[in-house]
Design an enzyme around this catalytic site. Structure first.
Site, mmCIF file in Angstrom:
data_model
loop_
_atom_site.group_PDB
_atom_site.id
_atom_site.type_symbol
_atom_site.label_atom_id
_atom_site.label_comp_id
_atom_site.label_asym_id
_atom_site.label_seq_id
_atom_site.Cartn_x
_atom_site.Cartn_y
_atom_site.Cartn_z
ATOM 1 N N ASP A 118 -6.506 -1.608 32.471
ATOM 2 C CA ASP A 118 -7.441 -0.483 32.512
ATOM 3 C C ASP A 118 -6.843 0.585 31.600
ATOM 4 O O ASP A 118 -5.898 1.279 31.973
ATOM 5 C CB ASP A 118 -7.580 0.023 33.947
ATOM 6 C CG ASP A 118 -8.492 1.241 34.063
ATOM 7 O OD1 ASP A 118 -9.061 1.665 33.031
ATOM 8 O OD2 ASP A 118 -8.619 1.777 35.182
ATOM 9 N N CYS A 119 -7.377 0.685 30.391
ATOM 10 C CA CYS A 119 -6.803 1.550 29.364
ATOM 11 C C CYS A 119 -7.474 2.913 29.412
ATOM 12 O O CYS A 119 -8.554 3.113 28.844
ATOM 13 C CB CYS A 119 -6.973 0.919 27.983
ATOM 14 S SG CYS A 119 -6.370 -0.777 27.888
ATOM 15 N N GLY A 120 -6.840 3.853 30.100
ATOM 16 C CA GLY A 120 -7.379 5.190 30.233
ATOM 17 C C GLY A 120 -6.968 6.066 29.067
ATOM 18 O O GLY A 120 -6.352 5.614 28.095
ATOM 19 N N ASP A 157 -15.121 2.278 32.499
ATOM 20 C CA ASP A 157 -14.384 2.229 33.763
ATOM 21 C C ASP A 157 -15.309 2.593 34.928
ATOM 22 O O ASP A 157 -15.264 1.963 35.993
ATOM 23 C CB ASP A 157 -13.158 3.139 33.725
ATOM 24 C CG ASP A 157 -13.463 4.557 33.261
ATOM 25 O OD1 ASP A 157 -14.578 4.817 32.779
ATOM 26 O OD2 ASP A 157 -12.551 5.409 33.373
ATOM 27 N N ARG A 158 -16.191 3.569 34.709
ATOM 28 C CA ARG A 158 -17.194 3.893 35.730
ATOM 29 C C ARG A 158 -18.108 2.706 35.982
ATOM 30 O O ARG A 158 -18.422 2.358 37.128
ATOM 31 C CB ARG A 158 -18.034 5.090 35.289
ATOM 32 C CG ARG A 158 -17.355 6.423 35.370
ATOM 33 C CD ARG A 158 -18.243 7.515 34.784
ATOM 34 N NE ARG A 158 -19.457 7.746 35.572
ATOM 35 C CZ ARG A 158 -20.457 8.514 35.169
ATOM 36 N NH1 ARG A 158 -20.412 9.104 33.975
ATOM 37 N NH2 ARG A 158 -21.522 8.687 35.940
#
Length: 246
Positions: A6-8, A102-103
């Site tokens: 998960d690349c924030g 991501d949402r």
């Protein structure tokens, strides 16, 4: 084994799961792709069969990250892309490509878990709120600053508000009126966050009716875990990633 990322905006959240039963092998947070590769090698995790990721970063940065992982691990890296419908969930944005991936994954996972109306709350750098109707239709949502951004704005725009991280963690021990600057800021921001989440839960009833499930995820999820009806699911985005990239 399967590597999931998960690349924030700030960090790479990752985990390695078994490709047979989905059990967790290892997980962590890295600053860069090269750091992640070194951490995997340091833990003796070398046999990665598959890799899938979601990224909210720019296209060029995401492509560079994929290249590093692909070259180092010798696997194809699957990337989640925008879609109008996945696993019975319909993207509710007018321009579906603009909904943060991501949402989108958190929404997909939440609906998959309850198969009904749900409220999805992600408490990260930003607070995102998404409403999903019983038929899987995403009704839209809200975006607000997370507690770190609230705190940061006070630091940036109020000259005499300064304290260290040790004071910050102690100050969050309760919500009685603060008797120091740290307590005043930390508890004020915490009350704002909790009040906002509680109000969104109340508002959701107007859109979803009385019967809906509340899922909370993200780094600050623990700050609202005691609110009535809340279900904390730390790996909600990863669950959605597995559905979107099986």
């Amino acid at each position: 084994m399967i590597l999931e990322l998960d690349c924030g905006n700030s960090f790479l959240k990752w985990r390695v799961i078994s490709d047979t039963d989905g059990s967790l092998v290892a997980n962590g947070i890295a600053g860069q792709a090269a750091d992640l590769v070194q951490e995997l090698l340091g833990q003796g995790i070398e046999e990665i069969a598959r890799c899938r990721l979601v990224s909210v970063r720019g296209d060029s940065e995401t492509s560079a990250l994929i290249d590093v992982l692909s070259d180092a691990l010798g696997v194809e890296v699957l990337k989640v892309c925008p879609a109008r419908r996945v696993a019975g969930v319909v993207n509710g944005y007018r321009d579906g490509d603009r909904l943060g991936l991501d949402r989108w994954l958190a929404i997909i996972a939440a609906y998959d878990m309850c198969q009904g109306s749900c409220l999805v709350i992600d408490l990260g750098t930003a607070i995102t709120i998404d409403l999903v109707a019983c038929g899987g239709v995403h009704l839209g949502g809200y975006i607000a600053p997370g507690i770190g951004l609230l705190r940061g704005q006070l630091f940036a725009h109020t000259r005499r508000i300064q304290y260290d991280s040790a004071e910050s963690s102690v100050a969050l021990g309760d919500v009685t009126p603060g008797r120091s600057t740290a307590e005043g800021v930390e508890r004020g921001c915490l009350i704002m966050l909790r009040s906002y989440v509680a109000s969104q839960i109340g508002f959701a009833g107007d859109q979803l009716g009385e019967d809906f499930t509340i899922y909370v995820t993200g780094g600050d999820a623990a700050l609202v875990a005691d609110l009535p009806g809340v279900r904390c699911v730390p790996d909600l985005v990863f669950r959605g990633l597995a559905i979107a990239c099986p």
